[in-house]
Design a protein around this motif. Structure first.
Motif, mmCIF file in Angstrom:
data_model
loop_
_atom_site.group_PDB
_atom_site.id
_atom_site.type_symbol
_atom_site.label_atom_id
_atom_site.label_comp_id
_atom_site.label_asym_id
_atom_site.label_seq_id
_atom_site.Cartn_x
_atom_site.Cartn_y
_atom_site.Cartn_z
ATOM 1 N N LEU A 176 0.835 -1.205 0.000
ATOM 2 C CA LEU A 176 0.000 0.000 0.000
ATOM 3 C C LEU A 176 0.871 1.258 0.000
ATOM 4 N N LEU A 177 1.876 1.259 0.852
ATOM 5 C CA LEU A 177 2.750 2.429 0.958
ATOM 6 C C LEU A 177 3.519 2.671 -0.335
ATOM 7 N N ILE A 178 4.012 1.597 -0.907
ATOM 8 C CA ILE A 178 4.799 1.718 -2.145
ATOM 9 C C ILE A 178 3.935 2.348 -3.248
ATOM 10 N N VAL A 179 2.739 1.825 -3.404
ATOM 11 C CA VAL A 179 1.857 2.307 -4.462
ATOM 12 C C VAL A 179 1.429 3.759 -4.205
ATOM 13 N N ALA A 180 1.168 4.061 -2.939
ATOM 14 C CA ALA A 180 0.746 5.428 -2.612
ATOM 15 C C ALA A 180 1.866 6.423 -2.909
ATOM 16 N N LEU A 181 3.096 6.070 -2.570
ATOM 17 C CA LEU A 181 4.206 6.990 -2.816
ATOM 18 C C LEU A 181 4.498 7.089 -4.315
ATOM 19 N N ASN A 182 4.347 5.991 -5.001
ATOM 20 C CA ASN A 182 4.555 5.972 -6.455
ATOM 21 C C ASN A 182 3.635 6.993 -7.134
ATOM 22 N N GLU A 183 2.420 7.082 -6.640
ATOM 23 C CA GLU A 183 1.457 8.028 -7.194
ATOM 24 C C GLU A 183 1.900 9.463 -6.990
ATOM 25 N N LEU A 184 2.408 9.741 -5.796
ATOM 26 C CA LEU A 184 2.797 11.098 -5.443
ATOM 27 C C LEU A 184 4.104 11.529 -6.089
ATOM 28 N N GLN A 185 5.064 10.603 -6.117
ATOM 29 C CA GLN A 185 6.393 10.958 -6.634
ATOM 30 C C GLN A 185 6.906 9.894 -7.594
ATOM 31 N N PRO A 186 6.261 9.791 -8.763
ATOM 32 C CA PRO A 186 6.629 8.723 -9.702
ATOM 33 C C PRO A 186 8.063 8.855 -10.202
ATOM 34 N N GLU A 187 8.648 10.077 -10.053
ATOM 35 C CA GLU A 187 9.991 10.294 -10.590
ATOM 36 C C GLU A 187 11.075 9.649 -9.730
ATOM 37 N N LEU A 188 10.745 9.191 -8.525
ATOM 38 C CA LEU A 188 11.769 8.593 -7.654
ATOM 39 C C LEU A 188 12.350 7.334 -8.311
#
Ligand code: ARG
Length: 607
Positions: A176-188
C-alpha cells in the motif's frame, strides 16, 4: 507448579507442608493441607479449610478431624496459637519470634525472599508488535507494558528471556505504501525498473509523511479495487525481491523504527530484538515446501491453506443468502494468497521455524490483543501439525482493550486513536499538576522536577495497566491514574520516596539499621507482606499475570504506610527498636523497589 521452583521458605509453604503431613498421618489426602492467608486477618494470619472437605468424604465430624490436625502442632514454636473456628476451619497465628526469624532471613537474602526457578528455561516474549508507518497509539500500551513486566519477572526468576518486537514490516501494508508513494512521486528511482544505480541514502519520506500516507492508502485499498490490486502486486514484487522496492522499504522501516524506539524508550520499554516479520522471509519458501511435502497444504480457490480444525470442530456460519452452513473452526490458515504472497499467519509460522533454529526456546509467549486469538490458534496448530514446536511451547497470553468512558476501545474526541507520545505528554502534564497540587517536588531543581514528573507519569500509565488483569478491559482515566492516593502508580512512588527520606534522615543522625524484632501489630502485618512476595511473584510467573505482582506491591506500600503511622522509626530512646524499625524500612524499600522495577517503574529519590 511448586516443582518448577526452588524450595520456598514462606509461611504459606511452611504451614502447608506441616498441615499436609498431619493430614497424611491421620489417613487423609495431603491436598487437604493447603494453607492460605487468612480471610480474617483480625483473627488469624493463615487458615486451612481442608478438614471440612475430608470430613465430609469420610463422613466424620469436621471439628474432630480439625482437632486431630491441630494436635500435630503441639510445641511448634512458629505458632502463637492454633485454633478451630466455626465448623472446622483451622486458624494459625504466628509467633513474633517466627516472624522475626523469617524477616531477618528475607533481609539477608539478595532475592528478598523469592527463590528462582529450579530449572531455567529459554523464553521468547513476542510483544509490542508495532507496525511500519503506523504511529503507536493507546492500544499499543497494553502489550508493551505487560510484555515488559513479564520479561522482567521471568528474567528475575532465572529464565533466559528474549524480548522481540516482531516488527510489522512485511505484507500488504508495505505494498500500500509503495503504491501510494509511487502516485505522489513517480519520478523517484525506486519505481524505475530499468534503474541500476545506487539509491539515495536519504529517506524520501519523513515519519509524518508516512503517518499521512498510510491511513489514506489503507482506506483506498478497501474501496478501490484497482488500487488494492496494485498494492497486492507491489507486495508480491517486494517479497520477490524487486530491487527498488526493497530499497524503498528499507527507508520506511528505518524511519519508523527510529520513531518507535523513541516512543518505547520514553515509556521504559526495551526489546532485545527488533526482528521484523520480514526477517522470517527467508524461511517462508522452504517452509511452504515442507508443509507441502508433509501433505498439509491444500488448494483453496487459487490460494493454499492449512486445515487446522480437527474432525468435528465446526461452527455455524450464515451465508449471504441467509442459509446456514457448518464450517471448520478454527478456519484454515491462509498460507499463500492467490497472488502468491505470504500472509500474516505465514510469517508467524515461519518466525516459529526461525526462532526454533536461532534460539530453540522452551516457550514462546505472545502478548497480543485477544482479538487475534483465532489467528494464533491457526498459527500454533499449524506449527504443531508440522512439528515445528511441541504442544504447549507456544502460548498466547492475550490482553483486552483500553476503553473510553463509553466502554468501547478508546478514541479521541475527533474519533481518532490517541497517539502514544501525545498520551505520555498529557500524562506528564497531569503529573506536574498533581505534584504542584500536593506541594511535592518543591525543593527540586528544574531538571530533577522534570525527571520526577516523567517518572510519576510513567508510573501512572503503567500501573493502571498492570493493576488490571491483562484480559480485563479497563477505562482510561488519566485523572484517576495520576492521583497520589489510592491504588495508583504515583502512590507507590510516593511511599518509596518516604522510605528513602527516612533512610536519609537516619543516615544524617548516624543511625544504623539492625536485626529486626517484630512486636507491634503493624510490624506483623508488614512482615507478613514481605513474606508473601515469593508467592505473589510465582503466581505472576505461572499465570503470566503481572496484576498479582501489582497487587502485592500496592499492599506492601499500604502496610508500610500503616506501619509508619503506628511505629515511629527515628524517635524514641530504645536504640534496638530504632535499629529494628530502620531495618524494616530498609528491607521494605528494597522489596518495593524490586517490585516496581519488575513492573517497569522507578521511584525518584525525592519528591
Ligand atoms: N503487528 C501486529 C499487529 O499490529 C502484532 C504482532 C503480534 N505478534 C505476532 N507474532 N503476530 O496486529
Amino acid at each position: 507448579m511448586s516443582d518448577a521452583f526452588a524450595p520456598s521458605h514462606d509461611f504459606k509453604t511452611q504451614l502447608t507442608d506441616t498441615v499436609s503431613a498431619a493430614f497424611v498421618a491421620e489417613g487423609f489426602d495431603a491436598s487437604a493441607g493447603r494453607v492460605n492467608a487468612s480471610d480474617r486477618p483480625d483473627l488469624a494470619d493463615f487458615q486451612c479449610n481442608g478438614a471440612l472437605a475430608v470430613a465430609k468424604q469420610a463422613k466424620a465430624n469436621p471439628r474432630e478431624v480439625a482437632g486431630k490436625i491441630v494436635a500435630h502442632f503441639a510445641g511448634d514454636t512458629r505458632l502463637k496459637s492454633t485454633d478451630i473456628a466455626g465448623p472446622g476451619f483451622l486458624n494459625f497465628v504466628l509467633s513474633d519470634s517466627a516472624l522475626s526469624d523469617r524477616v531477618n532471613a528475607i533481609n539477608a537474602d539478595p532475592r528478598v525472599g523469592a527463590p528462582a526457578v529450579a530449572q531455567k528455561r529459554k523464553v521468547i516474549i513476542d510483544f509490542g508488535g508495532p507496525n511500519v508507518a503506523k504511529e503507536m497509539h493507546i492500544g499499543h500500551l497494553r502489550t508493551a507494558v505487560i510484555g515488559e513486566s513479564l520479561k522482567r519477572v521471568m528474567r528475575f526468576m532465572g529464565d533466559e528471556v528474549i524480548g522481540d518486537a516482531h516488527f510489522g514490516d512485511w505484507g500488504y501494508q508495505m505494498g500500500l505504501l509503495i503504491v501510494a508513494l509511487n502516485e505522489l512521486q513517480p519520478e523517484l528511482p525506486y519505481f524505475d525498473e530499468a534503474y541500476t544505480g545506487d539509491y539515495p541514502s536519504e529517506p524520501p519520506v519523513t515519519l509524518d509523511d508516512l503517518g499521512h500516507l498510510y491511513p489514506s492508502a489503507a482506506a483506498r485499498g478497501k474501496t478501490h479495487m484497482d488500487f488494492r490490486d496494485l498494492a497486492r502486486k507491489a507486495t508480491k514484487e517486494l517479497q520477490a525481491g524487486r530491487r527498488g522496492y526493497r530499497a524503498l522499504w528499507q527507508h520506511f522501516v528505518n524511519v519508523s523504527r527510529e520513531a518507535l524506539k523513541r516512543d518505547y524508550a520514553a515509556l521504559g520499554v526495551e526489546f532485545d530484538l527488533w526482528n521484523g516479520e520480514s526477517d522470517a522471509d527467508p524461511y517462508v519458501e522452504p517452509m511452504i515446501a515442507d508443509l507441502d511435502a508433509k501433505g498439509l497444504l491444500v488448494d483453496d480457490q487459487g490460494a493454499r491453506v492449512v486445515h487446522v480444525a480437527k474432525p468435528g470442530e465446526t461452527r455455524k456460519k450464515k451465508l449471504d443468502d441467509g442459509s446456514v452452513v457448518e464450517v471448520p473452526s478454527p478456519p484454515p490458515l491462509l498460507a499463500v494468497s492467490s497472488e502468491g504472497s505470504a500472509m500474516y499467519g505465514t510469517t508467524d509460522v515461519a518466525t516459529i521455524v526461525q526462532r526454533q533454529k536461532e534460539f530453540g526456546p522452551d516457550l514462546s509467549l505472545y502478548i497480543v490483543d485477544q482479538r487475534q486469538a483465532e489467528h494464533f490458534e491457526q498459527v500454533f496448530r499449524t506449527a504443531y501439525l508440522a512439528g515445528y514446536a511441541r504442544e504447549g511451547q507456544l502460548e498466547h497470553a492475550a490482553n483486552g482493550t483500553v476503553n473510553g468512558p463509553d466502554g468501547k476501545p478508546y478514541k479521541t474526541r475527533d474519533g481518532g486513536t490517541l497517539k502514544l507520545h501525545v498520551l505520555l505528554a498529557e500524562a506528564i502534564e497531569k503529573a506536574t499538576e498533581r505534584l504542584h497540587e500536593a506541594g511535592l517536588g518543591e525543593g527540586l531543581s528544574e531538571a530533577q522536577f522534570a525527571d520526577t514528573a516523567h517518572k510519576v507519569a510513567v508510573a501512572a500509565l503503567k500501573f493502571a495497566e498492570l493493576s488490571n488483569h491483562r484480559l480485563t478491559n479497563y477505562i482510561f482515566d488519566l485523572d484517576r491514574f495520576t492521583t497520589f492516593e489510592g491504588k495508583t502508580g504515583p502512590y507507590l512512588l510516593y511511599q518509596a520516596v518516604r522510605m528513602k527520606s527516612i533512610l536519609r534522615k537516619a543516615a544524617e543522625q548516624g543511625l544504623a539499621a539492625g536485626g529486626i524484632l517484630v512486636a507491634e501489630p503493624a510490624e506483623r502485618e508488614l512482615v507478613l507482606l514481605l513474606d508473601a512476595f515469593d508467592g505473589a511473584l510465582k503466581e505472576t510467573y505461572v499465570k503470566r499475570a503481572p496484576n498479582l505482582l501489582a497487587d502485592h506491591v500496592y499492599r506492601l506500600a499500604q502496610a508500610f504506610s500503616k506501619f509508619y503511622a503506628a511505629c515511629p522509626v527515628l524517635v524514641g530512646n530504645d536504640a534496638a527498636i530504632k535499629a529494628s524499625r530502620l531495618g524494616l524500612v530498609t528491607l521494605t524499600l528494597k522489596q518495593l523497589e524490586l517490585g516496581l522495577d519488575l513492573m517497569g517503574l522507578s521511584a525518584p529519590d525525592q519528591m
